[in-house]
Design an enzyme around this catalytic site. Structure first.
Site, PDB file in Angstrom:
ATOM      1  N   LYS A 130      61.000 112.795-100.803  1.00 28.90           N
ATOM      2  CA  LYS A 130      59.898 112.101-100.132  1.00 28.90           C
ATOM      3  C   LYS A 130      58.633 112.151-100.966  1.00 28.90           C
ATOM      4  CE  LYS A 130      62.409 111.064 -96.656  1.00 28.90           C
ATOM      5  NZ  LYS A 130      63.044 109.763 -96.780  1.00 28.90           N
ATOM      6  N   CYS A 131      57.756 111.194-100.703  1.00 25.19           N
ATOM      7  CA  CYS A 131      56.461 111.078-101.362  1.00 25.19           C
ATOM      8  C   CYS A 131      55.728 112.426-101.325  1.00 25.19           C
ATOM      9  CB  CYS A 131      55.648 110.021-100.620  1.00 25.19           C
ATOM     10  SG  CYS A 131      54.016 109.732-101.294  1.00 25.19           S
ATOM     11  N   PRO A 132      55.161 112.857-102.424  1.00 28.61           N
ATOM     12  CA  PRO A 132      54.957 112.155-103.685  1.00 28.61           C
ATOM     13  C   PRO A 132      55.984 112.511-104.761  1.00 28.61           C
ATOM     14  CG  PRO A 132      53.577 114.079-103.691  1.00 28.61           C
ATOM     15  CD  PRO A 132      54.363 114.085-102.371  1.00 28.61           C
ATOM     16  N   ASP A 153      62.675 106.596-100.859  1.00 25.46           N
ATOM     17  CA  ASP A 153      61.449 106.761-100.092  1.00 25.46           C
ATOM     18  C   ASP A 153      60.699 105.430-100.081  1.00 25.46           C
ATOM     19  OD1 ASP A 153      59.396 108.420 -98.733  1.00 25.46           O
ATOM     20  OD2 ASP A 153      58.207 107.870-100.485  1.00 25.46           O
ATOM     21  N   ASP A 182      54.171 103.810-105.128  1.00 23.50           N
ATOM     22  CA  ASP A 182      53.766 104.972-105.934  1.00 23.50           C
ATOM     23  C   ASP A 182      54.253 104.923-107.378  1.00 23.50           C
ATOM     24  OD1 ASP A 182      52.527 105.983-103.709  1.00 23.50           O
ATOM     25  OD2 ASP A 182      54.118 107.413-103.216  1.00 23.50           O
TER      26      ASP A 182
END
Length: 78
Positions: free
Chosen positions: A13-15, A40, A46
């Protein structure tokens, strides 16, 4: 030109996808292609944003079955 590389970041998951892709890109020779797989939803924002900020090229972004595939190219040496 270096060998092409792949990085499977599905499940993160981010980041983390952008951070791990950035770390991998710094380890590769200029011009090397890196294929990144990420599921994600924020990765589609991103990863290209990180690449543009670092000077790496985003050759393509493709939606696959439940994940995205990014083809990135390590920036050329200055």
């Amino acid at each position: 030109m270096g060998m092409d590389e792949a990085l499977d970041l599905r499940g993160l998951k981010c980041p983390l996808p952008a951070l791990l892709a950035k770390k991998k890109l710094t380890q590769l020779s200029p011009g090397t292609m890196l294929t990144v797989l990420a599921d994600d939803p924020m990765a589609v924002v991103d990863i290209p944003h990180m690449c543009h900020g670092e000077g790496h090229a985003v050759d393509s972004v493709a939606a696959r079955d439940g994940f995205s595939e990014f083809v990135l190219r390590v920036k050329r040496a200055v």
